[in-house]
Design an enzyme around this catalytic site. Structure first.
Site, PDB file in Angstrom:
ATOM      1  N   HIS A  87     -20.263  17.983  -9.759  1.00 18.12           N
ATOM      2  CA  HIS A  87     -21.558  17.040  -8.480  1.00 18.12           C
ATOM      3  C   HIS A  87     -21.274  16.937  -7.145  1.00 18.12           C
ATOM      4  CE1 HIS A  87     -17.764  14.803  -8.843  1.00 18.12           C
ATOM      5  NE2 HIS A  87     -18.219  14.396  -7.979  1.00 18.12           N
ATOM      6  N   ASP A 116     -21.102  14.743  -4.440  1.00 24.29           N
ATOM      7  CA  ASP A 116     -20.794  13.082  -3.521  1.00 24.29           C
ATOM      8  C   ASP A 116     -21.972  12.822  -2.157  1.00 24.29           C
ATOM      9  OD1 ASP A 116     -19.110  12.500  -4.623  1.00 24.29           O
ATOM     10  OD2 ASP A 116     -17.253  12.541  -3.244  1.00 24.29           O
ATOM     11  N   HIS A 161     -21.635   6.733  -1.376  1.00 17.82           N
ATOM     12  CA  HIS A 161     -20.561   6.811  -2.427  1.00 17.82           C
ATOM     13  C   HIS A 161     -19.481   6.127  -1.816  1.00 17.82           C
ATOM     14  CE1 HIS A 161     -18.116   7.348  -5.755  1.00 17.82           C
ATOM     15  NE2 HIS A 161     -17.380   8.602  -5.106  1.00 17.82           N
ATOM     16  N   HIS A 203     -12.603  10.772   1.996  1.00 19.58           N
ATOM     17  CA  HIS A 203     -13.947  10.848   1.970  1.00 19.58           C
ATOM     18  C   HIS A 203     -14.576   9.759   2.697  1.00 19.58           C
ATOM     19  CE1 HIS A 203     -13.701  11.077  -2.630  1.00 19.58           C
ATOM     20  NE2 HIS A 203     -14.780  11.777  -3.257  1.00 19.58           N
ATOM     21  N   GLU A 208     -17.979  18.424  -5.967  1.00 18.80           N
ATOM     22  CA  GLU A 208     -16.285  17.856  -6.646  1.00 18.80           C
ATOM     23  C   GLU A 208     -16.416  18.600  -8.014  1.00 18.80           C
ATOM     24  OE1 GLU A 208     -14.931  14.310  -4.165  1.00 18.80           O
ATOM     25  OE2 GLU A 208     -16.184  13.592  -5.659  1.00 18.80           O
TER      26      GLU A 208
HETATM   27 ZN   LIG Z   1     -17.361  12.264  -6.373  1.00 21.27          ZN
END
Ligand SMILES: [Zn+2]
Length: 226
Positions: A69, A71, A75, A177, A189
């Site tokens: 996926h 981000d 997020h 992040h 990721e």
């Molecule tokens: Zn993620």
């Protein structure tokens, strides 16, 4: 269930060697690995030819950060861009797969790599064999340290990818992040890089266009650059 076994059972053709494109996405299936306390994946037939329905149709239930996926900045950043706003030109294009064999990714792993502004970097680590072979979550995976994240920001990369569920460590992932996303660096990721030789590739990565999504599952493929 190990997904290789799952694919074999289903008689799927899955031969990396005979294809030009390498699929580095994790197959989505019931019981697959997820971050602790995220919703488990459920792929459920709600209409089924076997049961006499007119067609097959499934209901999909999963967290937005399970499986391979992307981000979105949203997020971790309140006013960050959603996954529907992701820039096609940043998340797709030439990419470099770097192999790191340590237990974490540190500036020392990056300083001699001649990382250039705008580069896309995918980290291949020992996680690839984990994610490739196990549906069980482990807290002990290879991650990007805070110093390495700052190094990537200072060197103005445009995207980083990693082969486990989080770019940051199990306990300290939020900070990593935030450092990357607030610098405009996009994150992919849960890649499976086990069959990818380090080097330069062309990448296509297309996350689902979920309005104001904090992230979304993506199909990610690589093709070797000559
Ligand atoms: Zn993620």
């Amino acid at each position: 269930m190990k997904w290789r076994y799952y694919m074999m059972q289903k008689n799927y053709q899955y031969d990396y060697q005979t294809t030009t494109w390498i699929d580095i996405s994790i197959p989505i299936h019931n019981g697959m690995v997820q971050w602790p306390h995220d919703p488990p994946v459920r792929v459920e037939r709600v209409m089924d030819l076997e049961r006499g329905d007119g067609h097959n149709m499934s209901q999909l239930l999963m967290g937005s950060h399970t499986g391979t996926h992307v981000d979105a900045p949203l997020h971790f950043l309140k006013n960050g861009a959603g996954i529907d706003e992701f820039p096609l030109n940043i998340v797709n294009g030439k990419v470099r797969v770097l192999e790191v064999s340590n237990e974490s990714i540190n500036p020392g792993d990056l300083t001699n790599q001649n990382i250039r502004p705008g580069e896309r970097i995918l980290f291949k680590t020992s996680n690839s064999s984990l994610i490739h072979n196990s549906d069980r979550f482990t807290e002990k995976f290879v991650f990007v340290t805070e110093k390495a994240a700052r190094f990537l920001v200072d060197n103005r990369v445009s995207l980083v990818g990693i082969d486990y569920l989080s770019i940051g460590s199990y306990q300290g992932g939020s900070a990593i992040h935030r450092i990357l996303l607030s610098a405009g660096i996009w994150i992919i990721e849960s890649l499976d890089l086990s069959d990818v030789i380090p080097g330069e590739y062309e990448m296509v990565c297309l996350p689902l266009k979920i309005v104001q999504g904090d992230g979304a599952p993506a199909r990610v493929i690589l093709r070797k650059l000559d």
